[in-house]
Design an enzyme around this catalytic site. Structure first.
Site, short mmCIF file in Angstrom:
data_model
loop_
_atom_site.label_atom_id
_atom_site.label_comp_id
_atom_site.label_asym_id
_atom_site.label_seq_id
_atom_site.Cartn_x
_atom_site.Cartn_y
_atom_site.Cartn_z
N SER A 4 0.88 -1.18 0.00
CA SER A 4 0.00 0.00 0.00
C SER A 4 0.90 1.22 0.00
O SER A 4 2.08 1.12 0.39
CB SER A 4 -0.84 0.00 1.28
OG SER A 4 -1.42 1.27 1.50
N TYR B 21 -2.53 -1.31 10.44
CA TYR B 21 -2.38 -1.49 8.99
C TYR B 21 -1.04 -0.93 8.52
O TYR B 21 -0.28 -1.58 7.80
CB TYR B 21 -3.55 -0.77 8.31
CG TYR B 21 -3.65 -0.94 6.82
CD1 TYR B 21 -4.18 -2.09 6.25
CD2 TYR B 21 -3.27 0.09 5.96
CE1 TYR B 21 -4.31 -2.22 4.88
CE2 TYR B 21 -3.40 -0.03 4.59
CZ TYR B 21 -3.91 -1.19 4.05
OH TYR B 21 -4.05 -1.32 2.69
N LYS C 7 2.08 -2.92 6.85
CA LYS C 7 2.56 -2.60 5.51
C LYS C 7 4.02 -2.15 5.54
O LYS C 7 4.78 -2.45 4.62
CB LYS C 7 1.67 -1.53 4.86
CG LYS C 7 0.23 -1.98 4.63
CD LYS C 7 0.14 -3.17 3.69
CE LYS C 7 -1.29 -3.57 3.40
NZ LYS C 7 -1.41 -4.67 2.44
#
Ligand code: BGC
Length: 234
Positions: free
Chosen positions: A122, A135, A139
């Site tokens: 991402s 998150y 990532k």
């Protein structure tokens, strides 16, 4: 999918909970001249990941390309993230990618022809998203996984690249897409002015899987409509 099918790839589709959608995809890929099967596997479970790789080998003989694309998010602040939130997100988004990379790489080395691993990370592997801390942590881990494993495995013929999308019109963004005010805010933060369609990410994956990307490893590329460079110019 259009791009992948039209390249004649033999595809193993991992699904957790949508067999019908998977059947549709298998049909679409077939119509485009590719070949596909579906495997029910939870990337949060290591035995499922191994079964995925084994099924690909059993069905098609080898694994040339592994795309690690599953992802979840809790959209929680560092202050509110529970241990359960943290474990869930890290399990799918980092531990799953780590071991999928390991299992695919072992197979690629074993088969002698090498291969390519494409980890869908991402923009948030490098760019903070406040109120989505687990998150971003996961990532960021995938960023270093790809760099480190990419360096380790380059001489063994396995290349690893991250593709970092920006905001894509997929279910992970439903809460934003279903809220016109939030969507307008997001669109205005993207220099291109809109979210990506899934095909605009798939086409980059198809390139990364092709011989054209043969000199790429241990790095990340972004398809984000410019969002990481967005600036009000003030
Ligand atoms: C996240 C989305 C976010 C997008 C752009 C994605 O990785 O899953 O929630 O809208 O990045 O910031």
């Amino acid at each position: 999918m259009e791009v992948v099918g039209s390249l004649g790839a033999k595809v193993v589709i991992d699904y957790r909970s949508h067999p019908d959608r998977t059947d549709d995809l298998i049909e679409e890929i077939g119509e485009l001249g590719g070949q596909a099967i579906g495997v029910q596997a939870d990337v949060g479970k290591l035995e499922d990941l191994q079964r995925l790789v084994d099924t690909a080998v059993k069905t098609f003989g080898k694994v040339d390309v592994m795309v690690n694309n599953a992802g979840i998010e809790t959209r929680t602040s560092i202050l509110d993230t529970t241990p359960d939130d943290f474990d869930k997100v890290l399990n799918v988004n980092l531990r799953g990618v780590f071991f999928a990379t390991q299992y695919a790489a072992k197979q690629m080395i074993r088969q002698g022809s090498g291969g390519r691993i494409i980890n869908i990370s991402s923009v948030h592997e490098d760019w903070p998203m406040p109120n989505n801390t687990p998150y971003c942590v996961a990532k960021g881990g995938v960023r270093m996984l790809t760099r480190t494993a990419g360096v380790e495995l380059a001489k063994k013929g396995v290349s690893i690249v991250n593709l970092g999308p920006g905001a894509v019109a997929t279910p992970i963004n439903n809460s934003t897409m279903n809220n016109p005010d939030l969507l307008a805010k997001l669109d205005s933060a993207i220099p291109i002015g809109r979210m990506a369609e899934p095909n605009e990410i798939a086409s980059v994956v198809a390139f990364l899987a092709s011989d054209g990307a043969s000199y790429m490893t241990a790095t990340s590329v972004f398809a984000d409509g410019g969002i990481m460079m967005s600036s009000p110019g003030l």
